[in-house]
Design a protein around this motif. Structure first.
Motif, PDB file in Angstrom:
ATOM      1  N   ASN A  15       0.866  -1.171   0.000  1.00 14.45           N
ATOM      2  CA  ASN A  15       0.000   0.000   0.000  1.00 14.45           C
ATOM      3  C   ASN A  15       0.906   1.227   0.000  1.00 14.45           C
ATOM      4  OD1 ASN A  15      -1.653   2.146   0.624  1.00 14.45           O
ATOM      5  ND2 ASN A  15      -2.928   0.988   2.023  1.00 14.45           N
ATOM      6  N   GLY A  16       1.030   1.855  -1.139  1.00 13.53           N
ATOM      7  CA  GLY A  16       1.932   2.987  -1.303  1.00 13.53           C
ATOM      8  C   GLY A  16       1.503   4.248  -0.596  1.00 13.53           C
ATOM      9  N   ARG A  17       0.345   4.243   0.048  1.00 12.93           N
ATOM     10  CA  ARG A  17      -0.099   5.426   0.782  1.00 12.93           C
ATOM     11  C   ARG A  17       0.392   5.429   2.221  1.00 12.93           C
ATOM     12  NH1 ARG A  17      -4.062   8.705  -1.696  1.00 12.93           N
ATOM     13  NH2 ARG A  17      -4.347   7.915  -3.788  1.00 12.93           N
ATOM     14  N   ASN A  18       1.007   4.341   2.640  1.00 14.53           N
ATOM     15  CA  ASN A  18       1.521   4.246   4.002  1.00 14.53           C
ATOM     16  C   ASN A  18       3.013   3.940   3.966  1.00 14.53           C
ATOM     17  OD1 ASN A  18      -1.058   4.620   5.167  1.00 14.53           O
ATOM     18  ND2 ASN A  18      -1.529   2.474   4.889  1.00 14.53           N
ATOM     19  N   ILE A  19       3.821   5.006   3.974  1.00 13.51           N
ATOM     20  CA  ILE A  19       5.281   4.903   3.925  1.00 13.51           C
ATOM     21  C   ILE A  19       5.848   5.852   4.969  1.00 13.51           C
ATOM     22  CG2 ILE A  19       7.336   5.344   2.520  1.00 13.51           C
ATOM     23  CD1 ILE A  19       5.673   4.765   0.053  1.00 13.51           C
ATOM     24  N   PHE A  20       6.873   5.390   5.686  1.00 10.20           N
ATOM     25  CA  PHE A  20       7.594   6.279   6.584  1.00 10.20           C
ATOM     26  C   PHE A  20       9.041   5.801   6.678  1.00 10.20           C
ATOM     27  CE2 PHE A  20       6.173   2.932   9.412  1.00 10.20           C
ATOM     28  CZ  PHE A  20       7.217   2.771  10.309  1.00 10.20           C
ATOM     29  N   GLY A  21       9.905   6.682   7.145  1.00 10.17           N
ATOM     30  CA  GLY A  21      11.308   6.341   7.316  1.00 10.17           C
ATOM     31  C   GLY A  21      11.732   6.546   8.754  1.00 10.17           C
ATOM     32  N   ASP A  22      12.655   5.723   9.217  1.00 11.27           N
ATOM     33  CA  ASP A  22      13.260   5.898  10.532  1.00 11.27           C
ATOM     34  C   ASP A  22      14.738   5.537  10.437  1.00 11.27           C
ATOM     35  OD1 ASP A  22      13.395   3.105  10.594  1.00 11.27           O
ATOM     36  OD2 ASP A  22      11.946   2.874  12.215  1.00 11.27           O
ATOM     37  N   HIS A  23      15.409   5.380  11.577  1.00 11.08           N
ATOM     38  CA  HIS A  23      16.844   5.103  11.571  1.00 11.08           C
ATOM     39  C   HIS A  23      17.191   3.760  10.929  1.00 11.08           C
ATOM     40  CE1 HIS A  23      15.405   3.065  15.174  1.00 11.08           C
ATOM     41  NE2 HIS A  23      16.451   2.269  15.047  1.00 11.08           N
TER      42      HIS A  23
END
Length: 106
Positions: free
Chosen positions: A69-77
């Motif tokens: 689902n390309g609408r739910n993306i996030f980045g972290d360490h």
């Protein structure tokens, strides 16, 4: 109802602060072999386009059809996380969100 796109489209744009990247979500052109067959199933083909802070394309990846689902993306360490909650994914659960870690080499 079936939606068919005869051109590539771009939907969301995410800024990932930890990676200093922007991610543009792309839906690729869907053209059935027989466009008159209204009952044919077309898997959604999606991809991610990675941009630097000057909006230069620095990479891209195609996603496995009907699994993300390309609408739910996030980045972290750890890297970039994308949701695997696509309605056609047999592993989808309505009880909680699932994400998969992807890594991008710069």
């Amino acid at each position: 109802m079936k939606l068919i796109n005869y051109a590539d489209i771009y939907t969301d744009l995410f800024y990932l602060k930890n990676q200093k990247l922007m991610v543009r979500v792309a839906k690729f052109e869907d053209v059935p072999d027989n466009y008159l067959d209204a009952d044919s199933f077309l898997a959604s083909r999606w991809g991610l386009v990675f941009l630097d802070s000057d909006f230069n394309k620095v990479g891209e990846m195609e996603l496995t059809p009907d699994r993300f689902n390309g609408r739910n993306i996030f980045g972290d360490h750890e890297g970039i996380w994308i949701s695997t909650d696509h309605p056609e994914n047999p592993d989808m659960s309505e009880d909680f969100l699932r994400f998969r870690l992807i890594t991008v080499k710069q």
